[in-house]
Design an enzyme around this catalytic site. Structure first.
Site, mmCIF file in Angstrom:
data_model
loop_
_atom_site.group_PDB
_atom_site.id
_atom_site.type_symbol
_atom_site.label_atom_id
_atom_site.label_comp_id
_atom_site.label_asym_id
_atom_site.label_seq_id
_atom_site.Cartn_x
_atom_site.Cartn_y
_atom_site.Cartn_z
ATOM 1 N NE ARG A 12 -4.040 -0.102 1.682
ATOM 2 C CZ ARG A 12 -4.140 1.131 2.130
ATOM 3 N NH1 ARG A 12 -3.376 1.546 3.104
ATOM 4 N NH2 ARG A 12 -5.020 1.953 1.609
ATOM 5 C CE1 TYR A 21 -3.826 1.362 -4.588
ATOM 6 C CE2 TYR A 21 -3.346 0.398 -2.444
ATOM 7 C CZ TYR A 21 -3.861 0.288 -3.718
ATOM 8 O OH TYR A 21 -4.416 -0.897 -4.112
ATOM 9 C CB CYS A 35 16.596 -4.033 -5.601
ATOM 10 S SG CYS A 35 17.717 -4.959 -4.557
ATOM 11 C CD GLU A 36 10.689 -1.825 -7.755
ATOM 12 O OE1 GLU A 36 10.232 -0.691 -7.961
ATOM 13 O OE2 GLU A 36 10.436 -2.815 -8.443
#
Ligand code: LLP
Length: 427
Positions: free
Chosen positions: A319, A323, A349-350
């Site tokens: 979430r 969002y 890895c983001e």
């Protein structure tokens, strides 16, 4: 000790036990990350909803997508609730949990022929039909089976739910439902649908709604349509008012509607309606009853920011990434510590794998246990194995006891079914 009342009334209070279960001990035994759910909190919401609905011919079809763990569905079954499903998978879970097919409604814009056949065979209560193509398919498949399918038209009332754009479903540009003009044509043409009994209306305009006004407008449009149909001699036996009730993610900011006020709006809009009213709440029943337990892996001082790297990630709770949702984070400890500002991030890895930005928390160190709150809805049910992270454990708490209701996936479980390309075939 946190009891059920304090957890629901002050969802931001820190404590070390929940529903009578000591969380540090639980985390030691089960490992982290893990989702925990308080059965007592869920039963409390079920009871409050039942009380608000007293006197109405109502059926609650819990939106299984919010949390489809079989143990959670079982709590709904025990309350006599049905399920709102959007896939054959959710139907099988619901049936396995003991929810009878006669209390299952099937929503969604992309029901496949296989799923419709499976639902017809099971004998579900109703299909919430979202397109003309689906209506024709339902007619054909029901005729082939020699059964009559009960159906409702999902009406898209073109109302802005005043929620996040990604979970808004009731505007005419959204993929959901059909306009009232089209629905009117379906009823006019319904003689050709010999195996579909089109006698219901359905509406669901969005999720995490905190404002009653859009619901009032949407229900008014549906009620006007029902009256028009009734005047034309068309019997409408059920009106499904969908779900969408918001919860408190952030104390002092989110002010959820009071359940009695919501039901009063439904009662008012549908006054005089003699059929059954269906409700499809998901989040409101389970969100505040869940938390994600996670441990600090390390504190990393970056050049510009201080990162708290925890062992949970967007794979367990999407979430915030999807969002920009705000979830309360609290250390599970009684110790008092000075506060510190952190970006709370997972190991994936983001850059989007971030639970909180510039969040003030008591100072943390490696090994500390944290709780990310209000994760009972759309937490585990939106999980993935991205970065090859096995699915985590889910635990049900109930008055001092706990049960593992989903065991942690092993890497071997995760890899099952995958294989190197050894045997090749041609078409
Ligand atoms: N009925 C229908 C037809 C729905 O599409 C939904 C939710 C519900 C009922 C239940 O809505 P609720 O009472 O839970 O608001 N993943 C998002 C929420 C997506 C909701 C999808 N549909 C989130 O995490 O906020």
């Amino acid at each position: 000790m946190t009891n059920l009342a304090t957890i629901t009334e002050s969802p931001c209070s820190a404590d070390v036990s929940w529903d009578g279960v000591d969380l540090p001990t639980l985390a030691q035994r089960v490992g982290t990350p893990c989702h925990v759910y308080s059965a007592a909190s869920i039963r409390q919401r079920i009871g409050a909803l039942q009380a608000a609905l007293r006197g109405l011919d109502a059926l609650v079809c819990y939106a299984a997508k919010a949390n489809s763990n079989i143990a959670i569905l079982q709590l709904m079954a025990q309350a006599g609730f049905g399920a709102d499903i959007v896939s054959a998978g959710e139907m099988r879970r619901s049936l396995r949990a003991g929810i009878p097919a006669q209390r299952i409604v099937f929503s969604g814009v992309g029901k496949s022929a296989e799923e419709i056949v499976e639902a017809l065979t099971a004998g579900i209560a109703r299909f919430n039909v979202e397109s003309e193509d689906e209506l024709h398919l339902l007619q054909r498949l029901a005729a082939e089976q020699g059964v009559i399918a009960h159906a409702a038209v999902r009406v898209n009332p073109d109302v802005d739910a005043l929620t996040h754009a990604k979970i808004s479903t009731g505007k005419s540009e959204n993929k959901f439902g059909v306009g009232i003009d089209e629905a009117r044509r379906w009823f006019a043409d319904s003689a050709q649908f010999t195996h579909v009994r089109l006698d219901g209306l359905h509406v669901h305009i969005g999720s995490q709604m905190l404002d009653l006004a859009p619901i009032r407008v949407a229900l008014q449009r549906v009620a006007d349509f029902w009256r028009e149909l009734a005047a034309a001699g068309r019997a409408i036996n059920s009106i499904d008012v969908g779900g969408g009730l918001g919860v408190c993610y952030r104390a002092g900011r989110d002010q959820p509607m009071v359940i009695e006020d919501y039901v009063a709006v439904v009662r008012g809009a549908l006054a005089g309606f003699g059929g059954r009213i269906l409700f499809e709440p998901g989040r409101w029943l389970v969100a505040e009853a869940g938390a994600l337990l996670t441990r600090v892996i390390r504190v990393k001082q970056g050049r510009q920011r201080r990162f708290l790297v925890v062992d949970a990630a967007m794979t367990e709770l999407l979430r915030p990434s999807l969002y920009d949702a705000w979830h309360e984070i609290v250390p599970v400890t009684r110790e008092r510590r000075p506060s510190q500002v952190y970006d709370v991030v997972g190991p994936v890895c983001e850059t989007g794998d971030t639970f909180a930005v510039e969040r003030e928390l008591p100072r943390c160190e490696a090994g500390d246990l944290l709780m990310i709150r209000t994760t009972g809805a759309y937490g585990a049910s939106m999980a993935s194995t991205y970065n090859s992270r096995p699915l985590v454990a889910e635990v049900l708490l109930d008055h001092g006891r706990y049960a593992i209701v989903r065991r942690r996936q092993t890497v071997e479980d995760m890899l099952a079914g995958e294989q190197p390309a050894r045997e090749w075939e041609v078409t």
